[in-house]
Design a protein around this motif. Structure first.
Motif, PDB file in Angstrom:
ATOM      1  N   UNK A  97      29.879  36.235  29.585  1.00  0.00           N
ATOM      2  CA  UNK A  97      31.258  36.715  29.579  1.00  0.00           C
ATOM      3  C   UNK A  97      31.426  37.768  30.659  1.00  0.00           C
ATOM      4  N   UNK A  98      32.536  37.693  31.376  1.00  0.00           N
ATOM      5  CA  UNK A  98      32.813  38.636  32.453  1.00  0.00           C
ATOM      6  C   UNK A  98      34.042  39.443  32.095  1.00  0.00           C
ATOM      7  N   UNK A  99      33.963  40.734  32.340  1.00  0.00           N
ATOM      8  CA  UNK A  99      35.105  41.606  32.093  1.00  0.00           C
ATOM      9  C   UNK A  99      35.305  42.539  33.271  1.00  0.00           C
ATOM     10  N   UNK A 100      36.565  42.879  33.501  1.00  0.00           N
ATOM     11  CA  UNK A 100      36.904  43.916  34.467  1.00  0.00           C
ATOM     12  C   UNK A 100      37.423  45.102  33.677  1.00  0.00           C
ATOM     13  N   UNK A 147      41.323  39.326  35.572  1.00  0.00           N
ATOM     14  CA  UNK A 147      42.176  40.517  35.554  1.00  0.00           C
ATOM     15  C   UNK A 147      41.601  41.556  34.600  1.00  0.00           C
ATOM     16  N   UNK A 148      41.796  42.808  34.949  1.00  0.00           N
ATOM     17  CA  UNK A 148      41.503  43.892  34.037  1.00  0.00           C
ATOM     18  C   UNK A 148      42.679  44.123  33.109  1.00  0.00           C
ATOM     19  N   UNK A 179      41.834  43.167  39.971  1.00  0.00           N
ATOM     20  CA  UNK A 179      41.762  41.718  40.086  1.00  0.00           C
ATOM     21  C   UNK A 179      40.506  41.327  40.833  1.00  0.00           C
ATOM     22  N   UNK A 180      39.899  40.229  40.431  1.00  0.00           N
ATOM     23  CA  UNK A 180      38.748  39.699  41.148  1.00  0.00           C
ATOM     24  C   UNK A 180      38.943  38.204  41.335  1.00  0.00           C
ATOM     25  N   UNK A 231      33.137  45.296  37.230  1.00  0.00           N
ATOM     26  CA  UNK A 231      32.984  43.964  36.662  1.00  0.00           C
ATOM     27  C   UNK A 231      31.641  43.882  35.955  1.00  0.00           C
ATOM     28  N   UNK A 232      31.678  43.493  34.700  1.00  0.00           N
ATOM     29  CA  UNK A 232      30.439  43.405  33.919  1.00  0.00           C
ATOM     30  C   UNK A 232      30.061  41.951  33.688  1.00  0.00           C
TER      31      UNK A 232
END
Length: 121
Positions: A1-4, A111-112, A96-97, A24-25
Motif C-alpha cells: 500500500x502506498x500513501x502520501x 494524492x495526499x 501528488x505523485x 510517500x510511504x
C-alpha cells in the motif's frame, strides 16, 4: 500500500513563510513526477508546482519567485517552500505523485489528503 502524507500547513501572516512536506510511504521503486496542487474555497484545483525525478521544475505564474519545490528521491519526499505568502495563497494544498512503481505495481496518480494553509492579512 502506498500513501502520501503531507505536513507543514497552518496559519501565517501575509509576508510570512511556510514549508510543506509530503512523504510517500511503501515499498516504492520509483516516482516520476511529484507536485503540489491547491484548491481555494469556491475555486478549481490548480497546479502550484511540479518536479520530475531528474529535478526539472515548473510553477504556476502566481507563485513564481515566491515558492520553491524540491525533492529528496532517497526519502521519496517532496517539499514546497512558500515565501512572501499572500492572502490569496490560502487554500488546501495537496501533494501528488505521478507514475509510481511499487513492488511491480504501477500507480498512475496518487494524492495526499491535503493540508490547509491560511494566510491572514
Amino acid at each position: 500500500q502506498v500513501q502520501l502524507v503531507e505536513s507543514g500547513g497552518g496559519l501565517v501572516q501575509a509576508g510570512g513563510s511556510l514549508r510543506l512536506s509530503c512523504a510517500a510511504s511503501g515499498s516504492i521503486v520509483s516516482i516520476n513526477v511529484m507536485g503540489w496542487y491547491r484548491q481555494a474555497p469556491g475555486k478549481q484545483r490548480e497546479l502550484v508546482a511540479g518536479i520530475s525525478s531528474l529535478g526539472r521544475t515548473n510553477y504556476a505564474d502566481s507563485v513564481k519567485g515566491r515558492f520553491t519545490i524540491s525533492r529528496d528521491n532517497a526519502k521519496n519526499t517532496v517539499y514546497l517552500q512558500m515565501n512572501s505568502l499572500k492572502p490569496e495563497d490560502t487554500a488546501v494544498y495537496c501533494c501528488n505523485a505521478d507514475d509510481v512503481v511499487v513492488a511491480g505495481i504501477r500507480y498512475i496518480k496518487l494524492w495526499g489528503q491535503g493540508t490547509l494553509v491560511t494566510v491572514s492579512s
